[in-house]
Design an enzyme around this catalytic site. Structure first.
Site, short mmCIF file in Angstrom:
data_model
loop_
_atom_site.label_atom_id
_atom_site.label_comp_id
_atom_site.label_asym_id
_atom_site.label_seq_id
_atom_site.Cartn_x
_atom_site.Cartn_y
_atom_site.Cartn_z
N GLY A 38 0.83 -1.21 0.00
CA GLY A 38 0.00 0.00 0.00
C GLY A 38 0.86 1.25 0.00
O GLY A 38 1.90 1.30 0.65
N VAL A 50 17.05 8.31 0.07
CA VAL A 50 17.86 7.13 -0.30
C VAL A 50 18.71 7.47 -1.53
O VAL A 50 19.93 7.22 -1.55
CB VAL A 50 16.93 5.92 -0.61
CG1 VAL A 50 17.66 4.84 -1.37
CG2 VAL A 50 16.32 5.36 0.67
N ARG A 99 1.19 -4.90 -6.01
CA ARG A 99 1.31 -6.19 -5.32
C ARG A 99 1.71 -7.20 -6.40
O ARG A 99 1.29 -7.05 -7.56
CB ARG A 99 0.00 -6.58 -4.67
CG ARG A 99 -0.65 -5.38 -3.96
CD ARG A 99 -1.18 -5.66 -2.60
NE ARG A 99 -1.90 -4.49 -2.12
CZ ARG A 99 -1.71 -3.90 -0.94
NH1 ARG A 99 -0.83 -4.37 -0.10
NH2 ARG A 99 -2.41 -2.86 -0.59
N ASP A 130 4.54 -4.88 6.17
CA ASP A 130 5.03 -6.19 6.63
C ASP A 130 5.13 -7.22 5.51
O ASP A 130 6.07 -8.01 5.47
CB ASP A 130 4.22 -6.71 7.82
CG ASP A 130 2.75 -6.92 7.49
OD1 ASP A 130 2.28 -6.34 6.50
OD2 ASP A 130 2.08 -7.66 8.22
N GLY A 131 4.17 -7.19 4.56
CA GLY A 131 4.23 -8.13 3.44
C GLY A 131 5.48 -7.89 2.60
O GLY A 131 6.22 -8.82 2.27
N THR A 153 4.19 2.45 5.77
CA THR A 153 2.79 2.03 5.90
C THR A 153 2.05 2.95 6.85
O THR A 153 2.64 3.38 7.85
CB THR A 153 2.67 0.56 6.40
OG1 THR A 153 1.31 0.30 6.76
CG2 THR A 153 3.54 0.29 7.62
N ASP A 155 -0.31 2.06 8.66
CA ASP A 155 -0.91 1.27 9.75
C ASP A 155 -0.12 1.29 11.06
O ASP A 155 -0.66 0.94 12.11
CB ASP A 155 -1.06 -0.20 9.31
CG ASP A 155 -2.04 -0.35 8.15
OD1 ASP A 155 -2.86 0.56 7.96
OD2 ASP A 155 -1.96 -1.37 7.44
N ASP A 157 2.07 -0.80 12.08
CA ASP A 157 1.88 -2.16 12.60
C ASP A 157 3.17 -2.98 12.58
O ASP A 157 3.12 -4.20 12.67
CB ASP A 157 0.78 -2.89 11.80
CG ASP A 157 1.12 -3.00 10.31
OD1 ASP A 157 2.09 -2.37 9.86
OD2 ASP A 157 0.40 -3.72 9.60
N ARG A 199 -5.88 -2.71 9.77
CA ARG A 199 -5.92 -4.18 9.76
C ARG A 199 -5.88 -4.77 11.16
O ARG A 199 -6.78 -4.56 11.94
CB ARG A 199 -4.80 -4.74 8.89
CG ARG A 199 -5.23 -4.84 7.44
CD ARG A 199 -4.38 -5.80 6.68
NE ARG A 199 -3.15 -5.17 6.24
CZ ARG A 199 -2.33 -5.68 5.37
NH1 ARG A 199 -2.59 -6.84 4.83
NH2 ARG A 199 -1.24 -5.06 5.02
N HIS A 280 -9.88 5.18 1.18
CA HIS A 280 -8.58 5.53 0.62
C HIS A 280 -8.15 6.97 0.84
O HIS A 280 -6.98 7.29 0.63
CB HIS A 280 -8.55 5.19 -0.88
CG HIS A 280 -8.43 3.71 -1.09
ND1 HIS A 280 -9.52 2.88 -1.13
CD2 HIS A 280 -7.35 2.91 -1.21
CE1 HIS A 280 -9.11 1.64 -1.28
NE2 HIS A 280 -7.80 1.62 -1.34
#
Ligand code: ATP
Length: 350
Positions: A38, A50, A99, A130-131, A153, A155, A157, A199, A280
């Site tokens: 995401g 970077v 993805r 995390d994915g 992210t 989130d 998380d 999530r 979104h």
């Protein structure tokens, strides 16, 4: 602070050194950077940092478009300092994101590796959730590639970092939306369930609830333990209020805002209930100063980590210090929620 749900230790592989990056040596000559999963506001600031940290240390820098998908389809371009001009203030990601199911197969990852070789790319910096970091760890181990991750992210998380790139911007976006919803909720004396992302992690809902003066937050970490809706209603949380706002994490565990509203309609018909799903819009918008600074610090730290021969680590931030967090620990699905924050919300919403 007592942590609930799951304890998180603070062991890390190493601290970010304050040494000047250019004084360090490694065999890495060229680095690819990609964004995956995401999108999150601040990803562009990270790409910029970077790229410029790499170039200022004599590295060749490559932008890889559309995450792992683009690595497999060879959408790779050499980046100069001006490739990342005028992007720090933009939401989303100029590298695009995607993805990729193909990357979840060994064949797909082999093609990705071959494309890295074609361009002479020695190392990778992956900006994602995390994915994306799970995939990064697998890829790094299979092909013995130096890979460093940045937590990108909304989130918040990931383990081992106090915050993630995009989280602060999303919080501010939600807070501004909540202020608007409050106006209509108060005028009609309604109970509003406002659903936000996150999530399995309730930080976005909990901190948004505190910041917007909401009455409660229904979050996965607590929903696992008890029926938060029944408890709220039984405690008579609306007794002296003309309106109520409840933040809900979009999650199978909480059931989401629509299901909760349906329950209220049947179990507590005295309430005039409405739902707002922010969706979104939470991801978009110009990043806050905090996210831009965080992304810039983390981006530069990622190049430094590679120069220090760090492998399979995510750049984290703890107590305002950059830290290296092994992928394995970063992606553990056990981000604890702070009971102190729960208490702040409980007390401030009576
Ligand atoms: P967000 O938190 O915003 O959803 P994310 O990084 O967690 O971001 P995912 O969709 O979970 O987003 O993962 C992004 C991509 O990472 C996947 O499409 C896939 O290509 C890769 N990936 C995820 N898990 C794995 C895995 N187990 N093995 C290989 N690749 C993976």
């Amino acid at each position: 602070m007592r942590l609930v749900v799951c304890k998180e230790n603070s062991v890390t592989t190493g601290k970010f050194s304050k040494t000047n990056i250019s004084t360090m040596s490694s065999d890495i000559k060229s680095v690819g950077v990609l964004t995956s999963g995401g999108d999150a506001p601040g990803m562009n600031a990270a790409i910029r940092a970077v790229t410029r940290a790499g170039i200022s240390n004599g590295l060749r820098m490559y932008g890889i478009y559309r995450g792992y998908k683009g690595l497999i389809s060879n959408e790779i371009e050499e980046f100069r300092t001006n490739s990342v001009s005028n992007i720090i203030q933009q939401g989303g990601t100029v590298l695009k994101t995607a993805r990729s199911l193909e990357f979840m197969t060994l064949e797909g990852r082999r093609t990705a590796y071959e494309n890295m070789q074609k361009h002479g790319i020695d190392a990778l910096i992956v900006i994602g959730g995390d994915g994306s970091l799970t995939g990064a760890g697998i890829f790094a181990n299979e092909f013995n590639i130096p890979v460093v991750g940045l937590p990108g992210t909304i989130d918040n998380d990931l383990n081992g970092t106090d915050t993630t790139i995009g989280y602060d911007t999303a919080l501010n976006t939600i807070m501004q939306s909540m202020d608007k919803i409050r106006d209509t909720a108060t005028s009609h004396e309604r109970l509003f369930f406002v659903e936000v992302m996150g999530r399995n992690c309730g930080y976005l809902a909990l901190n948004s609830a505190i910041a917007s003066g909401a009455e409660a937050a229904i979050i996965p970490e607590i929903s696992i333990e008890k029926d938060q809706l029944a408890e709220l209603i039984e405690q008579g949380f609306r007794k002296s209020k003309s309106s109520s706002m409840v933040l809900v994490t979009e999650s199978e565990v909480t059931g989401g805002a629509i299901k909760l509203a349906e329950r209220v309609k049947t179990e507590y018909p005295q309430y005039d209930v409405r739902v707002s799903i922010l969706g979104h819009l939470q991801r978009g918008g110009s990043p806050t100063a905090q996210d831009r600074i965080l992304a810039s610090r983390m981006g530069i730290a990622a190049i430094q980590a590679l120069q220090e021969n760090q492998r399979n680590v995510m750049i984290g931030i703890r107590e305002n210090e950059i830290d290296y967090v092994p992928f394995k620990r970063a992606i553990k699905k056990e981000r604890a929620i702070s009971e102190e924050l729960l208490e702040v919300l409980r007390i401030s919403s009576i």
